[in-house]
Design a protein around this motif. Sequence first.
Motif, mmCIF file in Angstrom:
data_model
loop_
_atom_site.group_PDB
_atom_site.id
_atom_site.type_symbol
_atom_site.label_atom_id
_atom_site.label_comp_id
_atom_site.label_asym_id
_atom_site.label_seq_id
_atom_site.Cartn_x
_atom_site.Cartn_y
_atom_site.Cartn_z
ATOM 1 N N LYS A 209 -4.358 -1.964 -9.726
ATOM 2 C CA LYS A 209 -3.607 -2.911 -8.892
ATOM 3 C C LYS A 209 -3.082 -4.020 -9.778
ATOM 4 N N LYS B 1 -6.304 5.460 -9.775
ATOM 5 C CA LYS B 1 -6.600 5.230 -8.357
ATOM 6 C C LYS B 1 -6.896 3.784 -8.009
ATOM 7 N N ASN C 156 0.783 -1.238 0.000
ATOM 8 C CA ASN C 156 0.000 0.000 0.000
ATOM 9 C C ASN C 156 0.820 1.296 0.000
ATOM 10 N N VAL C 157 2.138 1.200 -0.127
ATOM 11 C CA VAL C 157 2.937 2.433 -0.145
ATOM 12 C C VAL C 157 2.947 3.098 -1.527
ATOM 13 N N GLY C 158 2.543 2.336 -2.556
ATOM 14 C CA GLY C 158 2.467 2.910 -3.907
ATOM 15 C C GLY C 158 3.406 2.287 -4.932
ATOM 16 N N LYS C 159 3.931 1.109 -4.651
ATOM 17 C CA LYS C 159 4.916 0.480 -5.552
ATOM 18 C C LYS C 159 4.345 0.204 -6.938
ATOM 19 N N SER C 160 3.168 -0.438 -6.971
ATOM 20 C CA SER C 160 2.566 -0.770 -8.276
ATOM 21 C C SER C 160 2.225 0.496 -9.042
ATOM 22 N N SER C 161 1.691 1.483 -8.317
ATOM 23 C CA SER C 161 1.342 2.758 -8.953
ATOM 24 C C SER C 161 2.590 3.426 -9.522
ATOM 25 N N SER D 181 5.777 11.905 -5.433
ATOM 26 C CA SER D 181 4.334 11.691 -5.396
ATOM 27 C C SER D 181 3.976 11.050 -6.720
ATOM 28 N N VAL D 182 3.587 9.794 -6.641
ATOM 29 C CA VAL D 182 3.188 9.103 -7.869
ATOM 30 C C VAL D 182 1.923 9.759 -8.393
ATOM 31 N N LYS D 183 1.071 10.169 -7.460
ATOM 32 C CA LYS D 183 -0.197 10.783 -7.855
ATOM 33 C C LYS D 183 0.032 12.058 -8.670
ATOM 34 N N PHE E 27 -1.558 7.430 -13.813
ATOM 35 C CA PHE E 27 -1.898 7.150 -12.413
ATOM 36 C C PHE E 27 -3.372 6.810 -12.379
ATOM 37 N N ASP F 99 2.251 14.384 -1.501
ATOM 38 C CA ASP F 99 1.123 15.292 -1.785
ATOM 39 C C ASP F 99 0.123 15.331 -0.636
ATOM 40 N N LEU F 100 0.189 14.374 0.285
ATOM 41 C CA LEU F 100 -0.827 14.295 1.339
ATOM 42 C C LEU F 100 -0.479 15.162 2.553
ATOM 43 N N ASN G 121 7.152 8.308 -0.631
ATOM 44 C CA ASN G 121 6.005 8.550 -1.521
ATOM 45 C C ASN G 121 4.820 9.202 -0.796
ATOM 46 N N LYS G 122 3.889 9.699 -1.592
ATOM 47 C CA LYS G 122 2.639 10.341 -1.150
ATOM 48 C C LYS G 122 2.909 11.687 -0.482
HETATM 49 P P1 GDP Z 1 1.512 -1.134 -3.387
HETATM 50 O O1 GDP Z 1 0.705 -2.099 -2.567
HETATM 51 O O2 GDP Z 1 2.755 -0.704 -2.665
HETATM 52 O O3 GDP Z 1 1.801 -1.654 -4.772
HETATM 53 O O4 GDP Z 1 0.627 0.205 -3.519
HETATM 54 P P2 GDP Z 1 -0.389 0.659 -4.678
HETATM 55 O O5 GDP Z 1 0.365 1.112 -5.885
HETATM 56 O O6 GDP Z 1 -1.433 -0.377 -4.852
HETATM 57 O O7 GDP Z 1 -1.005 1.976 -4.012
HETATM 58 C C1 GDP Z 1 -1.723 1.920 -2.797
HETATM 59 C C2 GDP Z 1 -2.709 3.076 -2.711
HETATM 60 O O8 GDP Z 1 -2.010 4.315 -2.600
HETATM 61 C C3 GDP Z 1 -3.581 3.207 -3.957
HETATM 62 O O9 GDP Z 1 -4.886 3.561 -3.552
HETATM 63 C C4 GDP Z 1 -2.929 4.340 -4.735
HETATM 64 O O10 GDP Z 1 -3.863 5.033 -5.531
HETATM 65 C C5 GDP Z 1 -2.421 5.216 -3.618
HETATM 66 N N1 GDP Z 1 -1.241 6.032 -4.004
HETATM 67 C C6 GDP Z 1 -0.106 5.616 -4.637
HETATM 68 N N2 GDP Z 1 0.755 6.632 -4.806
HETATM 69 C C7 GDP Z 1 0.169 7.732 -4.261
HETATM 70 C C8 GDP Z 1 0.586 9.109 -4.123
HETATM 71 O O11 GDP Z 1 1.664 9.555 -4.544
HETATM 72 N N3 GDP Z 1 -0.289 9.937 -3.467
HETATM 73 C C9 GDP Z 1 -1.508 9.512 -2.993
HETATM 74 N N4 GDP Z 1 -2.278 10.401 -2.381
HETATM 75 N N5 GDP Z 1 -1.926 8.230 -3.123
HETATM 76 C C10 GDP Z 1 -1.101 7.350 -3.744
#
Ligand code: GDP
Length: 175
Positions: free
Chosen positions: A35, A32, A15-20, A153-155, A30, A126-127, A123-124
Amino acid sequence: MNEHLLKILIVGDGNVGKSSFVHRYVNGQFNKTYKMTMGVDYSVKVLLWSDKEKVRLQIWDIAGQERFISMNRIYYKGALGCVVMFDVTSSASFLSCCHWKRDLDNKAMLPNGDSIPCILLANKCDLAQRVVFADSIDRFSKANGFVNWMEVSVKENKNIGEAMRRLVQQILSIQ
Ligand code: GDP
């Protein structure tokens, strides 16, 4: 033209954003709800590094297997670079980076025995509900042998290409 094939790993808690991150970097998008499918898989991105050099990145994401914390050696085999990612709104994901780096250094090394170049990505950024800040990331990064760290920020597509360029630069400089 010279072509380098570089295997790069992306590790970090779920959930840290790796796949994104991989999706954004490779496909420029990007989404939301995106997955990746479960299991180890890799994506390919080709960079024209210079007029004489091409870089083919094979990017391995551990999507869905983070619960194992300790990854199979096969995953690490032949890796030349690594991204350790955490989420700045989760101190638990930041603390885990210590385990991810240790697991990496235990299982992967360069042919000369050195540890492989590894960049730490926060990552993130932006939050607003951020709980991990630059001073502690900087200290942690230096204490644990990362080549560098960056806020991303991947977003918002912030620092994604730049982070990968820095990692590739580091890998090529020691080849
Ligand atoms: P993984 O489990 O590490 O592969 O994480 P995911 O790529 O599935 O991302 C987990 C959640 O974080 C998803 O809901 C993404 O949309 C969200 N997310 C990823 N990158 C960012 C970011 O830079 N900012 C924000 N606000 N959300 C993000």
